[in-house]
Design a protein around this motif. Structure first.
Motif, PDB file in Angstrom:
ATOM      1  N   LEU A 298       0.812  -1.225   0.000  1.00  0.00           N
ATOM      2  CA  LEU A 298       0.000   0.000   0.000  1.00  0.00           C
ATOM      3  C   LEU A 298       0.841   1.269   0.000  1.00  0.00           C
ATOM      4  CD1 LEU A 298      -2.750  -1.061   2.567  1.00  0.00           C
ATOM      5  CD2 LEU A 298      -3.077  -0.654   0.124  1.00  0.00           C
ATOM      6  N   LEU A 299       1.854   1.334   0.861  1.00  0.00           N
ATOM      7  CA  LEU A 299       2.601   2.582   0.995  1.00  0.00           C
ATOM      8  C   LEU A 299       3.348   2.965  -0.287  1.00  0.00           C
ATOM      9  CD1 LEU A 299       3.355   4.960   2.668  1.00  0.00           C
ATOM     10  CD2 LEU A 299       5.149   3.612   3.784  1.00  0.00           C
ATOM     11  N   PRO A 300       4.127   2.059  -0.908  1.00  0.00           N
ATOM     12  CA  PRO A 300       4.754   2.438  -2.178  1.00  0.00           C
ATOM     13  C   PRO A 300       3.737   2.775  -3.257  1.00  0.00           C
ATOM     14  CG  PRO A 300       5.797   0.475  -1.287  1.00  0.00           C
ATOM     15  CD  PRO A 300       4.570   0.719  -0.473  1.00  0.00           C
ATOM     16  N   GLY A 301       2.640   2.015  -3.302  1.00  0.00           N
ATOM     17  CA  GLY A 301       1.610   2.300  -4.293  1.00  0.00           C
ATOM     18  C   GLY A 301       1.005   3.666  -4.104  1.00  0.00           C
ATOM     19  N   MET A 302       0.787   4.057  -2.859  1.00  0.00           N
ATOM     20  CA  MET A 302       0.173   5.350  -2.575  1.00  0.00           C
ATOM     21  C   MET A 302       1.102   6.495  -2.958  1.00  0.00           C
ATOM     22  SD  MET A 302      -1.657   6.696   0.928  1.00  0.00           S
ATOM     23  CE  MET A 302      -0.219   6.550   1.972  1.00  0.00           C
ATOM     24  N   VAL A 303       2.375   6.422  -2.563  1.00  0.00           N
ATOM     25  CA  VAL A 303       3.275   7.543  -2.845  1.00  0.00           C
ATOM     26  C   VAL A 303       3.630   7.620  -4.331  1.00  0.00           C
ATOM     27  CG1 VAL A 303       4.206   7.556  -0.507  1.00  0.00           C
ATOM     28  CG2 VAL A 303       5.357   6.195  -2.269  1.00  0.00           C
ATOM     29  N   GLN A 304       3.637   6.473  -5.032  1.00  0.00           N
ATOM     30  CA  GLN A 304       3.917   6.513  -6.467  1.00  0.00           C
ATOM     31  C   GLN A 304       2.709   7.010  -7.256  1.00  0.00           C
ATOM     32  OE1 GLN A 304       5.516   2.766  -7.875  1.00  0.00           O
ATOM     33  NE2 GLN A 304       6.942   2.620  -6.174  1.00  0.00           N
ATOM     34  N   THR A 305       1.506   6.610  -6.847  1.00  0.00           N
ATOM     35  CA  THR A 305       0.300   6.974  -7.579  1.00  0.00           C
ATOM     36  C   THR A 305      -0.109   8.422  -7.321  1.00  0.00           C
ATOM     37  OG1 THR A 305      -0.495   4.697  -7.467  1.00  0.00           O
ATOM     38  CG2 THR A 305      -2.122   6.381  -7.967  1.00  0.00           C
ATOM     39  N   LEU A 306      -0.081   8.830  -6.064  1.00  0.00           N
ATOM     40  CA  LEU A 306      -0.618  10.143  -5.692  1.00  0.00           C
ATOM     41  C   LEU A 306       0.434  11.239  -5.566  1.00  0.00           C
ATOM     42  CD1 LEU A 306      -3.182   8.959  -2.982  1.00  0.00           C
ATOM     43  CD2 LEU A 306      -3.663   9.638  -5.334  1.00  0.00           C
ATOM     44  N   THR A 430      -8.724  -1.213  -4.905  1.00  0.00           N
ATOM     45  CA  THR A 430      -9.427  -1.319  -6.180  1.00  0.00           C
ATOM     46  C   THR A 430     -10.933  -1.209  -6.008  1.00  0.00           C
ATOM     47  OG1 THR A 430      -7.656  -2.747  -7.033  1.00  0.00           O
ATOM     48  CG2 THR A 430      -9.750  -2.770  -8.224  1.00  0.00           C
ATOM     49  N   ARG A 431     -11.462  -1.801  -4.951  1.00  0.00           N
ATOM     50  CA  ARG A 431     -12.909  -1.797  -4.725  1.00  0.00           C
ATOM     51  C   ARG A 431     -13.412  -0.468  -4.155  1.00  0.00           C
ATOM     52  NH1 ARG A 431     -15.774  -6.448  -6.692  1.00  0.00           N
ATOM     53  NH2 ARG A 431     -14.096  -7.903  -7.203  1.00  0.00           N
ATOM     54  N   ARG A 432     -12.624   0.150  -3.309  1.00  0.00           N
ATOM     55  CA  ARG A 432     -13.087   1.374  -2.657  1.00  0.00           C
ATOM     56  C   ARG A 432     -12.927   2.606  -3.542  1.00  0.00           C
ATOM     57  NH1 ARG A 432     -16.514   1.063   1.324  1.00  0.00           N
ATOM     58  NH2 ARG A 432     -15.690   2.922   2.363  1.00  0.00           N
ATOM     59  N   PHE A 433     -12.029   2.557  -4.530  1.00  0.00           N
ATOM     60  CA  PHE A 433     -11.831   3.715  -5.396  1.00  0.00           C
ATOM     61  C   PHE A 433     -13.109   4.093  -6.150  1.00  0.00           C
ATOM     62  CE2 PHE A 433     -10.612   5.224  -9.729  1.00  0.00           C
ATOM     63  CZ  PHE A 433     -10.252   6.513  -9.362  1.00  0.00           C
ATOM     64  N   PRO A 434     -13.786   3.178  -6.845  1.00  0.00           N
ATOM     65  CA  PRO A 434     -15.032   3.589  -7.512  1.00  0.00           C
ATOM     66  C   PRO A 434     -16.118   4.002  -6.528  1.00  0.00           C
ATOM     67  CG  PRO A 434     -14.713   1.212  -7.697  1.00  0.00           C
ATOM     68  CD  PRO A 434     -13.445   1.782  -7.157  1.00  0.00           C
ATOM     69  N   PHE A 435     -16.123   3.400  -5.340  1.00  0.00           N
ATOM     70  CA  PHE A 435     -17.118   3.798  -4.327  1.00  0.00           C
ATOM     71  C   PHE A 435     -16.946   5.267  -3.962  1.00  0.00           C
ATOM     72  CE2 PHE A 435     -17.879   4.572   0.202  1.00  0.00           C
ATOM     73  CZ  PHE A 435     -19.239   4.301   0.288  1.00  0.00           C
ATOM     74  N   HIS A 436     -15.718   5.671  -3.640  1.00  0.00           N
ATOM     75  CA  HIS A 436     -15.482   7.058  -3.255  1.00  0.00           C
ATOM     76  C   HIS A 436     -15.634   8.008  -4.441  1.00  0.00           C
ATOM     77  CE1 HIS A 436     -14.417   6.404   0.887  1.00  0.00           C
ATOM     78  NE2 HIS A 436     -13.514   5.498   0.563  1.00  0.00           N
ATOM     79  N   THR A 437     -15.316   7.519  -5.639  1.00  0.00           N
ATOM     80  CA  THR A 437     -15.522   8.348  -6.827  1.00  0.00           C
ATOM     81  C   THR A 437     -16.991   8.691  -6.997  1.00  0.00           C
ATOM     82  OG1 THR A 437     -13.611   7.344  -7.929  1.00  0.00           O
ATOM     83  CG2 THR A 437     -15.201   8.471  -9.332  1.00  0.00           C
ATOM     84  N   ASP A 438     -17.858   7.710  -6.818  1.00  0.00           N
ATOM     85  CA  ASP A 438     -19.301   7.939  -6.939  1.00  0.00           C
ATOM     86  C   ASP A 438     -19.818   8.847  -5.816  1.00  0.00           C
ATOM     87  OD1 ASP A 438     -19.328   6.351  -9.164  1.00  0.00           O
ATOM     88  OD2 ASP A 438     -19.986   4.545  -8.117  1.00  0.00           O
ATOM     89  N   ARG A 439     -19.307   8.637  -4.620  1.00  0.00           N
ATOM     90  CA  ARG A 439     -19.775   9.464  -3.506  1.00  0.00           C
ATOM     91  C   ARG A 439     -19.348  10.921  -3.690  1.00  0.00           C
ATOM     92  NH1 ARG A 439     -21.617   7.438   1.226  1.00  0.00           N
ATOM     93  NH2 ARG A 439     -22.237   9.627   1.426  1.00  0.00           N
ATOM     94  N   ALA A 490      -7.003   8.592  -2.725  1.00  0.00           N
ATOM     95  CA  ALA A 490      -6.448   8.786  -1.382  1.00  0.00           C
ATOM     96  C   ALA A 490      -7.359   8.157  -0.333  1.00  0.00           C
ATOM     97  CB  ALA A 490      -6.251  10.273  -1.105  1.00  0.00           C
ATOM     98  N   MET A 491      -8.672   8.355  -0.462  1.00  0.00           N
ATOM     99  CA  MET A 491      -9.618   7.768   0.492  1.00  0.00           C
ATOM    100  C   MET A 491      -9.589   6.249   0.444  1.00  0.00           C
ATOM    101  SD  MET A 491     -12.818  10.339  -0.136  1.00  0.00           S
ATOM    102  CE  MET A 491     -13.327  11.370   1.204  1.00  0.00           C
ATOM    103  N   ALA A 492      -9.397   5.678  -0.751  1.00  0.00           N
ATOM    104  CA  ALA A 492      -9.326   4.224  -0.880  1.00  0.00           C
ATOM    105  C   ALA A 492      -8.111   3.676  -0.139  1.00  0.00           C
ATOM    106  CB  ALA A 492      -9.273   3.835  -2.356  1.00  0.00           C
TER     107      ALA A 492
END
Length: 528
Positions: A298-306, A430-439, A490-492
């Protein structure tokens, strides 16, 4: 057995066996950051390159469960030297592979060779040190098992960026040869293993082929399921691959347990699970490794993506945690040796793991690199402080003849916990990203005053740059959409760290299911 075996300094033996274990554990994470380099270098699809990881883990998991029987029949020293030789040779072959198919094949061999190193190392340490020094000995093993995967992304990223992906495998050759020489010279089987090997060799070989087949089936299905489940959309997979893998794992595992309980000479000895401490430590170790590996994904993925960090910088964020884990391991081993109740150390470790994971949930997109380092340090200190006590408590009440099979099972459980954690982290994001996008889309509406105000400011800014009102409007909408995606992602990631924090807290009641274990001076390991 060599008559001089008893005069070898146990710390020299510990050094010899942990060198190879460090390299083997390093290989579970070092290739993760180099997959895109491997895919590019071998002209393969990026998704296909993930089989490099899956093949290694599946082979590794299969042989881990066999290590107890193989060590008893071949002799622990012989089995260790054979595993080390196969691991080193196949590492060289991986570095010289010319196609993805070749690399996957050699990774299978590397996993088969590497699978015997962890459990044999732990069994050797248990036999080489007196009870009052077991905490310190297991601390040395834990350092190799914990620091290696933390350093893996950093080392792998640096090597892949500067020297080429081949060298993430070729670097195993020098320490592999050194470990071969040292273990050939210093490692010997204790008398009880020599006697057990003589007894097994005197009997007709009644090898449990069905048990072996069921182990291979269930482990391969589980690794493929964990590695590819999210990519195949889990149980919504239109091709039924997830369903087949699930049936193969569950069916194979249930059949394995039923068969091994009936077989007179099982390839997988289930007797260690009758001990409450061993079973409890397996569960705690499994969850702990799941949290650890999920965080490493999670941590490398977060700092590389965001935040746009490259592989080297994201690895550098992870590295300080590895440095802090070394004194944590040493301290926990010292406390175990001084007779501190192991359950108390596990509880403190679980609280630190939870605190570190929940600390991540307080971050936002405006933080600097240092804000990622300290939560990771706290979390890793908690993990490091738990594993030496777990490694002692798991074997504290087991008789010596069950240590070999138990060490293989314990290592397999930890490895599979890591596989679960990797999948858990990826799946939650992966699952929470579309959820937060819709919200968030509910607030990105022309009926929202805040939205209209930000849109007007962005449109005015882009109009000054382009002089075209229509283009400025489109750019403003694109900017708002990008902002929404960044916040949703970020929320995901923060949701995933929430889950890990809560998961760490569940270890506290599990710790109290263990016996009040203490490795006090003079307490014989295996006493009841």
């Amino acid at each position: 057995m060599d008559e001089n075996a008893g005069h070898v300094n146990p710390w020299l033996i510990a050094t010899a066996v942990t060198i190879a274990t460090f390299m083997e554990v390093l290989d579970t994470s070092i290739a993760n950051v180099a997959l895109r380099y491997i895919a590019g270098g071998l002209s393969a699809a990026a998704d296909d390159s993930e089989w490099v990881i899956t093949a290694y883990l599946a082979a590794n998991a299969s042989v881990l469960l066999l290590s107890g029987w193989l060590g008893a029949y071949l002799g622990r020293r012989n089995y260790y030297l054979l595993s080390l030789a196969v691991f080193t040779a196949s590492s060289a072959a991986c570095g010289f592979a010319t196609s993805l198919e070749e690399l996957i094949f050699f990774r299978v061999l590397q996993g088969l060779g590497g699978g015997g190193l962890q459990p044999v190392t732990q069994a050797v340490l248990l036999d080489s040190f007196p009870p009052e020094k077991q905490g310190q000995a297991q601390a040395m093993f834990v350092m190799s098992a914990l620091v290696a995967p933390v350093l893996g992304p950093t080392v792998g990223g640096y090597i892949a960026d500067n020297y080429g992906w081949e060298w993430i495998f070729l670097i195993n050759i020098p320490p592999g040869l050194l470990a071969l020489w040292m273990n050939q010279r210093f490692l010997h089987d204790p008398p009880y293993l020599v006697e057990e090997r003589r007894r097994l060799r005197s009997q007709p070989l009644n090898f449990d082929w069905l048990g072996l087949g069921l182990i291979v089936l269930s482990m391969i299905c589980m690794e493929v399921l964990l590695s590819k489940g999210q990519e195949w959309d889990w149980f919504d997979d239109p091709f039924g691959r997830v369903q087949v893998m699930t049936f193969g794992f569950v069916g194979g595992f249930v059949a394995l347990i039923a068969w091994e309980k009936r077989h007179p000479s099982p390839v997988l000895n289930l007797a260690p699970f009758l001990d409450r401490n061993f079973a409890g430590c397996c569960i705690i170790g499994y969850v702990t490794m799941a949290i650890t590996y999920a965080s490493m994904i999670l941590l490398p993925g977060m700092v590389q993506t965001l935040f746009g960090y490259n592989a080297v910088w994201s690895g550098l964020i992870m590295s300080p945690a590895g440095l802090f884990s070394i004194p944590a391991v040493i301290l926990s081993g010292y406390l175990v040796g001084r007779g501190v109740n192991i359950r108390a150390i596990i509880v403190v470790g679980a609280l630190l793991m939870a605190a570190g994971a929940l600390w991540f949930t307080r971050l936002n997109l405006e933080v600097s690199p240092g804000h990622f380092v300290w939560p990771r340090v706290v979390q890793q200190i908690g993990t490091a402080s738990m594993f030496a006590p777990l490694s002692v408590a798991a074997f504290l009440y087991l008789p010596p003849h069950l240590r070999g099979p138990a060490a293989g099972i314990f290592a397999a459980v930890r490895n599979e916990g890591g596989s679960l954690g990797t999948t858990l982290g990826k799946t939650i994001v992966t699952r929470r990203f579309p959820f937060h996008t819709d919200r968030l889309a509910e607030y990105f509406s022309s009926y929202s005053h805040a939205y209209n105000e930000v849109y007007a400011n962005l449109r005015a800014y882009f109009y000054q740059l382009t002089g075209d009102p229509e283009t400025a409007g489109r750019m403003a909408l694109d900017g708002l959409d990008t902002l929404r995606s960044q916040q949703a992602m970020a929320m995901a990631y923060l949701d995933a760290f929430w889950v890990l924090g809560l998961l760490a807290l569940t270890l506290i009641p599990l710790a109290f299911l263990l016996k009040p274990s203490q490795a006090a001076e003079g307490t014989p390991v295996g006493a009841h």
